[in-house]
Design an enzyme around this catalytic site. Structure first.
Site, PDB file in Angstrom:
ATOM      1  CE1 TYR A 105      -4.080  -2.216   5.408  1.00  0.00           C
ATOM      2  CE2 TYR A 105      -3.589   0.115   5.088  1.00  0.00           C
ATOM      3  CZ  TYR A 105      -3.882  -1.144   4.570  1.00  0.00           C
ATOM      4  OH  TYR A 105      -3.957  -1.310   3.200  1.00  0.00           O
ATOM      5  CB  SER A 164      -0.861  -0.001   1.266  1.00  0.00           C
ATOM      6  OG  SER A 164      -1.494   1.240   1.449  1.00  0.00           O
TER       7      SER A 164
HETATM    8  N1  LIG Z   1      -8.790  -0.312  -1.131  1.00  0.00           N
HETATM    9  C1  LIG Z   1      -7.734   0.438  -0.879  1.00  0.00           C
HETATM   10  O1  LIG Z   1      -7.843   1.695  -0.808  1.00  0.00           O
HETATM   11  C2  LIG Z   1      -6.377  -0.194  -0.699  1.00  0.00           C
HETATM   12  C3  LIG Z   1      -5.250   0.628  -0.787  1.00  0.00           C
HETATM   13  C4  LIG Z   1      -3.997   0.075  -0.625  1.00  0.00           C
HETATM   14  C5  LIG Z   1      -3.850  -1.283  -0.385  1.00  0.00           C
HETATM   15  N2  LIG Z   1      -4.954  -2.065  -0.291  1.00  0.00           N
HETATM   16  C6  LIG Z   1      -4.752  -3.492  -0.028  1.00  0.00           C
HETATM   17  O2  LIG Z   1      -5.325  -4.244  -1.074  1.00  0.00           O
HETATM   18  C7  LIG Z   1      -5.661  -5.547  -0.621  1.00  0.00           C
HETATM   19  C8  LIG Z   1      -7.065  -5.882  -1.090  1.00  0.00           C
HETATM   20  O3  LIG Z   1      -7.967  -4.990  -0.476  1.00  0.00           O
HETATM   21  P1  LIG Z   1      -9.283  -4.459  -1.211  1.00  0.00           P
HETATM   22  O4  LIG Z   1      -9.187  -2.993  -1.275  1.00  0.00           O
HETATM   23  O5  LIG Z   1      -9.552  -5.223  -2.447  1.00  0.00           O
HETATM   24  O6  LIG Z   1     -10.336  -4.790  -0.055  1.00  0.00           O
HETATM   25  P2  LIG Z   1     -11.598  -5.761   0.005  1.00  0.00           P
HETATM   26  O7  LIG Z   1     -12.509  -5.508  -1.144  1.00  0.00           O
HETATM   27  O8  LIG Z   1     -12.115  -5.620   1.387  1.00  0.00           O
HETATM   28  O9  LIG Z   1     -10.949  -7.210  -0.192  1.00  0.00           O
HETATM   29  C9  LIG Z   1     -10.253  -7.861   0.835  1.00  0.00           C
HETATM   30  C10 LIG Z   1     -10.161  -9.332   0.487  1.00  0.00           C
HETATM   31  O10 LIG Z   1      -9.447 -10.001   1.538  1.00  0.00           O
HETATM   32  C11 LIG Z   1     -10.209 -11.139   1.940  1.00  0.00           C
HETATM   33  N3  LIG Z   1     -10.007 -11.440   3.344  1.00  0.00           N
HETATM   34  C12 LIG Z   1     -10.244 -10.617   4.402  1.00  0.00           C
HETATM   35  N4  LIG Z   1     -10.041 -11.266   5.544  1.00  0.00           N
HETATM   36  C13 LIG Z   1      -9.662 -12.542   5.205  1.00  0.00           C
HETATM   37  C14 LIG Z   1      -9.334 -13.701   5.946  1.00  0.00           C
HETATM   38  N5  LIG Z   1      -9.350 -13.700   7.284  1.00  0.00           N
HETATM   39  N6  LIG Z   1      -9.002 -14.825   5.271  1.00  0.00           N
HETATM   40  C15 LIG Z   1      -9.005 -14.850   3.921  1.00  0.00           C
HETATM   41  N7  LIG Z   1      -9.314 -13.785   3.164  1.00  0.00           N
HETATM   42  C16 LIG Z   1      -9.644 -12.646   3.806  1.00  0.00           C
HETATM   43  C17 LIG Z   1     -11.657 -10.746   1.685  1.00  0.00           C
HETATM   44  O11 LIG Z   1     -12.444 -11.914   1.484  1.00  0.00           O
HETATM   45  P3  LIG Z   1     -13.461 -12.555   2.548  1.00  0.00           P
HETATM   46  O12 LIG Z   1     -14.054 -11.437   3.363  1.00  0.00           O
HETATM   47  O13 LIG Z   1     -14.432 -13.270   1.678  1.00  0.00           O
HETATM   48  O14 LIG Z   1     -12.618 -13.493   3.348  1.00  0.00           O
HETATM   49  C18 LIG Z   1     -11.530  -9.981   0.367  1.00  0.00           C
HETATM   50  O15 LIG Z   1     -11.535 -10.879  -0.707  1.00  0.00           O
HETATM   51  C19 LIG Z   1      -5.493  -5.517   0.903  1.00  0.00           C
HETATM   52  O16 LIG Z   1      -4.265  -6.119   1.251  1.00  0.00           O
HETATM   53  C20 LIG Z   1      -5.440  -4.024   1.223  1.00  0.00           C
HETATM   54  O17 LIG Z   1      -4.695  -3.758   2.380  1.00  0.00           O
HETATM   55  C21 LIG Z   1      -6.217  -1.549  -0.445  1.00  0.00           C
END
Ligand SMILES: NC(=O)c1ccc[n+]([C@@H]2O[C@H](COP(=O)([O-])OP(=O)(O)OC[C@H]3O[C@@H](n4cnc5c(N)ncnc54)[C@H](OP(=O)(O)O)[C@@H]3O)[C@@H](O)[C@H]2O)c1
Length: 260
Positions: free
Chosen positions: A151, A138
């Protein structure tokens, strides 16, 4: 053993978008998250687009046995990762001393421990297939984050670990890339309890765009990729600002956001 791309956190957001990009480029994939219904729907969508139907596993990667359960499932189906995409992760907004300690430790279990275990567990397999590891970090990796301390620290770990692994494994023909997105509208914000200020929205990229950037950088063997020109400029500027001032600015912008 048949080589596949293992993608964690594929039930929504960036992970689902990464799954579509890898599938569209002809990779066979295995999808992991807790919500099996979402993974099955995505697998159906990918199959309907003419690609092989992904294998689907449900696993809770906050659990200590999450990664080994995935390894056992893969092996029982005659599959092994050529590429591991560690994307699953979440954040929590609030002061570290007042947020639930258990939830913050669960965040470390997912963002740090499971990512590390899945990276190391399949090194021989990815080396055999001359594949690699794509870790989702991130913009938060580049600075401390008062108001989301654990985080930000977890993502600093992901960046540091991935860069070192990139160096250590380069001699074995293994690519390791840290993908550093800025704000992306996904379910992440709701789970973290965040609402993005207008300034952050200007840096927003879609999950699809971030996934494509991550895929291209990984295939090109890049060590780190910051998604989007605005975010790259921001990181360059952050490097010029004295650390104490940066910390104060992050804290003040958080406090201003919380007051709204
Ligand atoms: N969105 C942003 O602004 C942003 C920015 C920078 C980095 N990121 C990073 O990008 C990555 C993806 O995030 P996203 O934005 O796509 O968020 P998201 O839509 O909330 O997706 C998160 C994913 O992680 C899975 N997950 C959560 N807890 C889990 C667990 N205990 N076991 C297995 N899977 C789990 C969720 O699936 P289930 O709930 O079905 O398990 C979901 O598929 C993360 O690492 C986040 O830190 C996001």
């Amino acid at each position: 053993m048949k080589p596949i791309v293992l993608i964690t956190g594929a039930s929504s957001g960036i992970g689902a978008a990464l799954a579509k990009v890898f599938a569209a480029r002809g990779h066979e994939i295995a999808l992991v998250a807790r919500r099996g219904d979402r993974l099955e729907a995505l697998a159906d969508e990918i199959a309907a687009s003419g690609q092989p139907r992904p294998t689907v596993f449900t696993a809770d990667l906050e659990r200590r046995d999450g990664a080994s359960a995935i390894a056992a499932e893969l092996s029982s189906r005659g599959l092994e990762p050529a590429i591991v995409v560690n994307n699953a992760g979440f954040g929590l907004r609030g002061e570290a001393a007042t947020l639930s300690r258990d939830e913050q430790l669960a965040m470390i279990d997912l963002n740090v421990r499971a990512l590390t275990e899945l990276s190391l567990m399949f090194v021989d397999s990815v080396a055999r297939h001359r594949g690699g590891i794509l870790n989702v970090a991130s913009l938060a990796a580049f600075l401390p984050g008062p108001g989301m301390a654990v985080y930000y620290a977890s993502k600093a770990y992901v960046l540091s670990f991935s860069e070192a692994l990139h160096r250590e494994l380069s001699g074995r023909g293994v690519r390791v890339t840290a993908l550093c997105p800025g704000p992306v509208p996904t379910e992440f914000q709701a789970r973290a309890g965040l609402s993005l200020p207008a300034a952050a929205r200007m840096l927003e990229l879609s999950a699809e765009r971030v996934a494509q950037i991550g895929y291209d950088a990984f295939m090109a063997g890049q060590r780190v990729v910051i998604a989007g020109i605005g975010n790259r400029v921001l990181v360059s500027l952050m490097r010029l600002v004295p650390h104490a001032l940066l910390l104060r600015l992050v804290d003040e912008s958080r406090a201003a956001g919380a007051a709204k």
